[in-house]
Design an enzyme around this catalytic site. Structure first.
Site, PDB file in Angstrom:
ATOM      1  N   LYS A 120     -12.820 -10.234   6.299  1.00  0.00           N
ATOM      2  CA  LYS A 120     -12.198  -9.046   5.710  1.00  0.00           C
ATOM      3  C   LYS A 120     -13.207  -7.904   5.634  1.00  0.00           C
ATOM      4  CE  LYS A 120      -8.395  -7.615   3.480  1.00  0.00           C
ATOM      5  NZ  LYS A 120      -7.037  -7.717   3.992  1.00  0.00           N
TER       6      LYS A 120
ATOM      7  N   LYS B 248       2.735 -12.147   3.903  1.00  0.00           N
ATOM      8  CA  LYS B 248       3.943 -11.962   3.092  1.00  0.00           C
ATOM      9  C   LYS B 248       4.903 -13.143   3.295  1.00  0.00           C
ATOM     10  CE  LYS B 248       3.603  -6.916   3.221  1.00  0.00           C
ATOM     11  NZ  LYS B 248       2.149  -7.001   3.458  1.00  0.00           N
TER      12      LYS B 248
ATOM     13  N   GLY C 226       0.801  -1.226   0.000  1.00  0.00           N
ATOM     14  CA  GLY C 226       0.000   0.000   0.000  1.00  0.00           C
ATOM     15  C   GLY C 226       0.826   1.265   0.000  1.00  0.00           C
ATOM     16  N   ASN C 227       1.996   1.233   0.662  1.00  0.00           N
ATOM     17  CA  ASN C 227       2.827   2.442   0.725  1.00  0.00           C
ATOM     18  C   ASN C 227       3.424   2.804  -0.632  1.00  0.00           C
ATOM     19  OD1 ASN C 227       4.528   0.063   0.963  1.00  0.00           O
ATOM     20  ND2 ASN C 227       6.213   1.434   1.433  1.00  0.00           N
TER      21      ASN C 227
ATOM     22  N   LYS D  82      -2.991  -9.876  -2.090  1.00  0.00           N
ATOM     23  CA  LYS D  82      -2.147  -9.645  -3.264  1.00  0.00           C
ATOM     24  C   LYS D  82      -0.826 -10.402  -3.196  1.00  0.00           C
ATOM     25  CE  LYS D  82       1.056  -6.354  -1.810  1.00  0.00           C
ATOM     26  NZ  LYS D  82       0.926  -6.665  -0.395  1.00  0.00           N
TER      27      LYS D  82
END
Length: 314
Positions: free
Chosen positions: A129, A275, A11-12, A213
């Protein structure tokens, strides 16, 4: 032969928490992000990009819900497709310019990507979510009754719709990605991809769900036979005992070490855990290859072995 890298942008890389959440402000962040991506491309790597879409798809949904008395609200899968289009547009524009500044002329394009998920995925049985706006308890009950939404109270702020976060099993547009790979930089699986389920007759239906993602990038990396899965985030290295006095940054992680740290609860769900899990999945499926988790501005250094966390089979 050039190494293939699938890069997952966090997102960053798309939006600054300090700036207004406008399209214009996002584009400025994307321009800076694409300077780093262009540097990687100019080092001779073949790259494919995957990006998140959490804030963006949330705003699209919010706008759609707010305008429901004027124009029908869009289904969540359609909102996901819209986010792929506009984030992809920003990345195409900014990356093409960053490459041109370096004298490199290569097409950059976005593929609206559908991801097949299993109807029986456990995520559908327990949606967690949160998406979209907040509602009162009365409004939440009405939405459950009239639209069949799953609604949950969110930290005392009201009720929100919750959807599943299933694991992707198939990339519908993978043949197109492969065909374009050698000649282009392809942006695909945006926001984790648009979740679809396959019917008995072979047709597809979009479903209200959010695919992580990082898992989408992992599946893409496997299917294009990438040499490296690179997951870019806000921190330079994965750490255990994060934000504690005895925090320890990790330069390398084996499969066994990663599984041990996951079992011990070192990685936060919804943050570092997916991740590490995605990196682990890639390396398990491709023991001779590696995954790298690092910060966006350290990506080139990490590829050169100077920083970042490298996950290897052993």
């Amino acid at each position: 032969m050039a190494e293939k890298i699938v890069i997952a942008l966090g997102g960053n890389a798309l939006q600054s928490g300090k700036a207004d959440p406008t399209a214009e402000a996002q584009l400025e962040v994307v321009k800076k992000t694409c300077q780093h991506i262009a540097e990687i491309s100019c080092k001779g790597y073949e790259i494919g990009l995957v990006h998140g879409n959490g804030p963006q798809v949330g705003r699209i949904l919010l706008a759609s819900e707010a305008a429901k008395d004027v124009t029908p609200a869009m289904p969540f899968d359609v909102c996901g497709a819209m986010s792929q289009g506009y984030i992809g547009y920003h990345l195409q524009q900014a990356l093409k310019f960053a490459l041109a500044e370096r004298g490199k002329n290569i097409p950059v394009l976005t593929i609206v990507t559908q991801m097949v998920v299993d109807k029986e995925d456990k995520g559908f049985k327990n949606p967690t979510k949160p998406i979209g706006p907040f509602y009162t308890e009365e409004e939440a009950k009405e939405l459950e009754a009239t639209k069949g939404y799953s609604m949950k109270e969110d930290a005392g702020r009201g009720y929100r719709r919750v959807v599943a976060s299933p694991i992707p099993t198939e990339i519908m547009e993978i043949d197109a990605v492969k065909a374009l790979w050698d000649s282009s930089i392809v942006i695909s699986c945006g926001g984790g991809g648009i979740p679809v389920v396959r019917n008995v007759d072979g047709s597809l239906d979009g479903v209200a769900a959010v695919i992580d993602k990082d898992f989408a990038a992992e599946l893409l990396a496997e299917q294009v036979d990438a040499d490296v899965l690179m997951i870019l985030t806000e921190v330079e290295k994965v750490a255990i005992n994060f934000n504690k006095p005895d925090q320890k940054d990790l330069g390398e992680l084996t499969i066994a070490e990663a599984e041990k740290y996951i079992a011990e609860g070192h990685f936060a769900p919804g943050s570092m855990l997916p991740k590490v899990e995605a990196a682990l999945k890639f390396v398990k499926a491709n023991p001779e290859k590696k995954a790298i988790i690092t910060a966006l501005d350290k990506a080139v250094d990490a590829l050169e072995g100077k920083t970042g966390t490298v996950i290897k089979a052993k």
